[in-house]
Design a protein around this motif. Structure first.
Motif, PDB file in Angstrom:
ATOM      1  N   ASP A  89       0.820  -1.215   0.000  1.00 33.68           N
ATOM      2  CA  ASP A  89       0.000   0.000   0.000  1.00 33.68           C
ATOM      3  C   ASP A  89       0.852   1.263   0.000  1.00 33.68           C
ATOM      4  O   ASP A  89       0.404   2.320  -0.432  1.00 33.68           O
ATOM      5  CB  ASP A  89      -0.934   0.011   1.216  1.00 33.68           C
ATOM      6  N   ARG A  90       2.085   1.166   0.479  1.00 35.42           N
ATOM      7  CA  ARG A  90       2.980   2.330   0.523  1.00 35.42           C
ATOM      8  C   ARG A  90       3.851   2.438  -0.723  1.00 35.42           C
ATOM      9  O   ARG A  90       4.696   3.341  -0.813  1.00 35.42           O
ATOM     10  CB  ARG A  90       3.885   2.240   1.760  1.00 35.42           C
ATOM     11  N   ALA A  91       3.674   1.551  -1.678  1.00 32.92           N
ATOM     12  CA  ALA A  91       4.551   1.478  -2.843  1.00 32.92           C
ATOM     13  C   ALA A  91       4.555   2.782  -3.633  1.00 32.92           C
ATOM     14  O   ALA A  91       3.533   3.444  -3.802  1.00 32.92           O
ATOM     15  CB  ALA A  91       4.118   0.327  -3.750  1.00 32.92           C
ATOM     16  N   HIS A  92       5.725   3.108  -4.152  1.00 31.34           N
ATOM     17  CA  HIS A  92       5.883   4.333  -4.935  1.00 31.34           C
ATOM     18  C   HIS A  92       4.991   4.314  -6.162  1.00 31.34           C
ATOM     19  O   HIS A  92       4.365   5.328  -6.502  1.00 31.34           O
ATOM     20  CB  HIS A  92       7.354   4.489  -5.339  1.00 31.34           C
ATOM     21  N   ILE A  93       4.904   3.178  -6.849  1.00 34.01           N
ATOM     22  CA  ILE A  93       4.072   3.108  -8.066  1.00 34.01           C
ATOM     23  C   ILE A  93       2.594   3.310  -7.757  1.00 34.01           C
ATOM     24  O   ILE A  93       1.819   3.744  -8.609  1.00 34.01           O
ATOM     25  CB  ILE A  93       4.260   1.779  -8.824  1.00 34.01           C
ATOM     26  N   HIS A  94       2.198   3.007  -6.510  1.00 31.29           N
ATOM     27  CA  HIS A  94       0.804   3.106  -6.098  1.00 31.29           C
ATOM     28  C   HIS A  94       0.441   4.518  -5.645  1.00 31.29           C
ATOM     29  O   HIS A  94      -0.647   5.017  -5.965  1.00 31.29           O
ATOM     30  CB  HIS A  94       0.543   2.105  -4.974  1.00 31.29           C
ATOM     31  N   ARG A  95       1.356   5.169  -4.933  1.00 24.51           N
ATOM     32  CA  ARG A  95       1.022   6.446  -4.296  1.00 24.51           C
ATOM     33  C   ARG A  95       1.677   7.678  -4.922  1.00 24.51           C
ATOM     34  O   ARG A  95       1.124   8.776  -4.822  1.00 24.51           O
ATOM     35  CB  ARG A  95       1.404   6.405  -2.808  1.00 24.51           C
ATOM     36  N   TYR A 110      -3.996  -3.586  -6.600  1.00 27.26           N
ATOM     37  CA  TYR A 110      -4.573  -4.181  -5.403  1.00 27.26           C
ATOM     38  C   TYR A 110      -3.462  -4.097  -4.360  1.00 27.26           C
ATOM     39  O   TYR A 110      -2.509  -4.873  -4.384  1.00 27.26           O
ATOM     40  CB  TYR A 110      -5.012  -5.625  -5.654  1.00 27.26           C
ATOM     41  N   SER A 111      -3.587  -3.103  -3.496  1.00 28.76           N
ATOM     42  CA  SER A 111      -2.510  -2.827  -2.547  1.00 28.76           C
ATOM     43  C   SER A 111      -2.759  -3.542  -1.222  1.00 28.76           C
ATOM     44  O   SER A 111      -3.909  -3.714  -0.791  1.00 28.76           O
ATOM     45  CB  SER A 111      -2.372  -1.326  -2.309  1.00 28.76           C
ATOM     46  N   ILE A 112      -1.678  -3.927  -0.586  1.00 30.02           N
ATOM     47  CA  ILE A 112      -1.724  -4.711   0.650  1.00 30.02           C
ATOM     48  C   ILE A 112      -1.135  -3.916   1.807  1.00 30.02           C
ATOM     49  O   ILE A 112      -0.040  -3.358   1.692  1.00 30.02           O
ATOM     50  CB  ILE A 112      -0.928  -6.024   0.480  1.00 30.02           C
ATOM     51  N   GLU A 146       9.047  -3.601  -3.266  1.00 29.63           N
ATOM     52  CA  GLU A 146       9.943  -2.459  -3.099  1.00 29.63           C
ATOM     53  C   GLU A 146      10.952  -2.780  -2.010  1.00 29.63           C
ATOM     54  O   GLU A 146      10.584  -3.238  -0.927  1.00 29.63           O
ATOM     55  CB  GLU A 146       9.114  -1.221  -2.724  1.00 29.63           C
ATOM     56  N   ASN A 147      12.223  -2.535  -2.318  1.00 28.18           N
ATOM     57  CA  ASN A 147      13.283  -2.836  -1.344  1.00 28.18           C
ATOM     58  C   ASN A 147      14.440  -1.863  -1.563  1.00 28.18           C
ATOM     59  O   ASN A 147      15.055  -1.875  -2.625  1.00 28.18           O
ATOM     60  CB  ASN A 147      13.769  -4.281  -1.533  1.00 28.18           C
ATOM     61  N   THR A 148      14.673  -0.941  -0.622  1.00 26.98           N
ATOM     62  CA  THR A 148      14.027  -0.782   0.663  1.00 26.98           C
ATOM     63  C   THR A 148      12.665  -0.094   0.511  1.00 26.98           C
ATOM     64  O   THR A 148      12.392   0.508  -0.512  1.00 26.98           O
ATOM     65  CB  THR A 148      14.888   0.065   1.629  1.00 26.98           C
ATOM     66  N   LEU A 149      11.882  -0.155   1.603  1.00 27.40           N
ATOM     67  CA  LEU A 149      10.644   0.598   1.682  1.00 27.40           C
ATOM     68  C   LEU A 149      10.652   1.300   3.036  1.00 27.40           C
ATOM     69  O   LEU A 149      10.681   0.645   4.069  1.00 27.40           O
ATOM     70  CB  LEU A 149       9.422  -0.312   1.532  1.00 27.40           C
ATOM     71  N   GLY A 150      10.701   2.629   3.008  1.00 29.54           N
ATOM     72  CA  GLY A 150      10.818   3.384   4.249  1.00 29.54           C
ATOM     73  C   GLY A 150      12.146   3.156   4.944  1.00 29.54           C
ATOM     74  O   GLY A 150      12.273   3.386   6.140  1.00 29.54           O
ATOM     75  N   LEU A 175      10.852  -5.356  -9.280  1.00 30.75           N
ATOM     76  CA  LEU A 175      11.401  -4.796  -8.046  1.00 30.75           C
ATOM     77  C   LEU A 175      11.689  -3.317  -8.232  1.00 30.75           C
ATOM     78  O   LEU A 175      12.503  -2.942  -9.092  1.00 30.75           O
ATOM     79  CB  LEU A 175      12.693  -5.532  -7.664  1.00 30.75           C
ATOM     80  N   ASP A 176      11.007  -2.490  -7.453  1.00 28.82           N
ATOM     81  CA  ASP A 176      11.410  -1.093  -7.360  1.00 28.82           C
ATOM     82  C   ASP A 176      12.572  -1.058  -6.373  1.00 28.82           C
ATOM     83  O   ASP A 176      12.384  -0.963  -5.166  1.00 28.82           O
ATOM     84  CB  ASP A 176      10.256  -0.212  -6.884  1.00 28.82           C
TER      85      ASP A 176
END
Length: 349
Positions: A89-95, A110-112, A146-150, A175-176
């Motif tokens: 849900d926090r993914a760059h491509i999503h937000r 479909y974000s998790i 995404e890796n890293t994320l935050g 992979l972002d």
């Protein structure tokens, strides 16, 4: 004419705020260039070949930004829209990519929300995969991680589980890895160890490693051939861009090896804030500190004002959270300034 641009000694808002080093500028001046659309820019060819070798992929393409790289990747994987993409849900491509996926790829997400609050798992992805056959729902055509994320690292073992699941369902994984440089530096591992668990990868060049502009998209030869079509369509045929590729090559060579210092300083900042009663929302694995100020009621605006007095810029847009991002142009002094400012702000409230 007056300027609204302000300069600061240190800027924690993002690792995109670095300035090119003298070595990068010199490389840009002396770069050998050609027309990249004709595949005749020798410096871009060098960078793309090097990136393909680093990631263990067949080919790579130099893009203007990670947003462009990610959007090209999604569109290149999605052969027949409409469909859906599973992501955090926090993914760059999503937000944070201006709804590009809906426009360019005719896809929805479909974000998790990960149960562990750090990274999504194969188990969570499995329960969200939409198969072909139900006309009410767009089928899952891509899994994005995404890796890293935050600033937190998704464990390699979880990536392996996700890739095994994806392969069993014949779904590609992108992979972002905008900050995959940080993952490798923090874990002291070869990049191919991580990229072997995905079909394509985005590597940002203008974040942690400090190049002025650009990103790399890597994958199979067939995938990158298709990606070049969409890069051109999106305005990414940028001709003599070897001047930018030259800076990126210097950044990989000179800044990536120093990234451990960013992680050390981030850990010191995280531990110092915790002593003041300010915990982190997620683990500080690399160069980001996601500080939760709600526990002590710290006034983020006042802290920002106090930091500015000492030439330090921080994010102050969220009332109860601050994202501090470390990079190679932040020194030990800056960490102490933030901690002293936080202590003074708390004492004055």
């Amino acid at each position: 004419m007056s300027s609204n641009i302000q300069t600061y000694r240190y800027d924690f808002r993002s690792d995109t705020l670095t300035k090119p080093t003298p070595a990068m500028l010199e490389a840009m001046i002396n770069a050998q260039v050609g027309d990249d659309v004709y595949k005749e820019d020798p410096t871009i060819i060098q960078l793309e070949a090097y990136a393909a070798k680093l990631t263990g992929k067949e080919a790579a393409v130099f893009c203007a930004s990670s947003t462009m790289s990610n959007q090209i990747a999604v569109r290149s994987h999605i052969i027949t829209p409409p469909c859906s993409v599973i992501c955090d849900d926090r993914a760059h491509i999503h937000r944070y990519e201006a709804g590009g996926m809906a426009l360019f790829s005719q896809a929805t997400t479909y974000s998790i929300h990960p149960k562990n609050k750090v990274y999504i798992t194969a188990e969570e992805i499995k329960s969200n995969i939409i198969p072909y056959g139900d006309e009410h729902f767009p089928p899952t055509r891509l899994i994005e991680i995404e890796n890293t994320l935050g600033g937190s690292i998704m464990p390699l073992e979880e990536m392996k589980k996700i890739y095994e699941l994806a392969q069993s369902k014949d779904i590609p994984v992108h992979l972002d890895g905008a900050r995959l440089w940080n993952v490798c530096a923090a874990t002291q591992t070869d990049m191919k160890l991580w990229t072997s668990q995905v079909d394509s990868v985005n590597l940002c060049l203008s974040k942690g490693i400090g190049a002025p502009v650009g990103a790399i998209l890597a994958g199979s030869s067939k995938f990158i051939e298709r990606a070049r079509l969409f890069r051109k369509m999106m305005g990414g045929g940028w001709r003599q861009a070897g001047v930018l590729a030259a800076a990126a090559l210097v950044a990989i060579e000179t800044i990536w090896p120093r990234m451990a210092d960013d992680h050390r300083r981030a850990k010191e900042l995280s531990e110092g804030l915790l002593k003041l009663g300010i915990p982190t929302i997620i683990p500080t694995d690399t160069n980001m500190v996601m500080a939760d100020t709600s526990k002590v009621g710290l006034d983020v605006k006042k802290l920002s004002e106090e930091c500015l007095k000492h030439g330090v810029k921080i994010r102050d847009s969220a009332p109860n959270m601050i994202r501090f991002v470390l990079h190679h142009q932040i020194e030990d002094e800056a960490i102490q300034i933030v901690l002293d400012s936080a202590k003074k702000t708390l004492n004055s409230q």
